[in-house]
Design a protein around this motif. Sequence first.
Motif: not given
Length: 141
Positions: A63-82
Amino acid sequence: MTIKQEKEARPPARGRHHRFRERIRRNALLYTAWRAGVFTIGSAVLIGGLIMMVTPGPGLVGIVVGLAILSTEFAWAQRALHRAKAAADRAKEQAFDPRRRRRNLILGTVTTILVAAAATAYLAIYGLKVPWHIEDPAFWT
């Protein structure tokens, strides 16, 4: 313009990765394809992590790695990862709480004793009969 002024006027040197990303961002088609690829790979890893939460495997890592990959391009994934990192920090702090550790140790010990007592009682009542030891093979024919 002097050499010193030219060096100061130039933007700071960036690595190959930054130049590559800038080149992709300039081309709309490449940028859309890049984002689609990041979304596909990140979503696949994230879904794999979610599946591993109920099956054997490192679900939280997926889950964390998937969110980290998505957060490179998407702001919503960056917030979810945070938020996920903040929740992990809170869980870590709670895990190191001495009262909770003591409670969990006691519960684990009591559960182990109960499971051992149940296994002993089962073996005392039914004995150890392996499934491949058939007393009357005529029954199966």
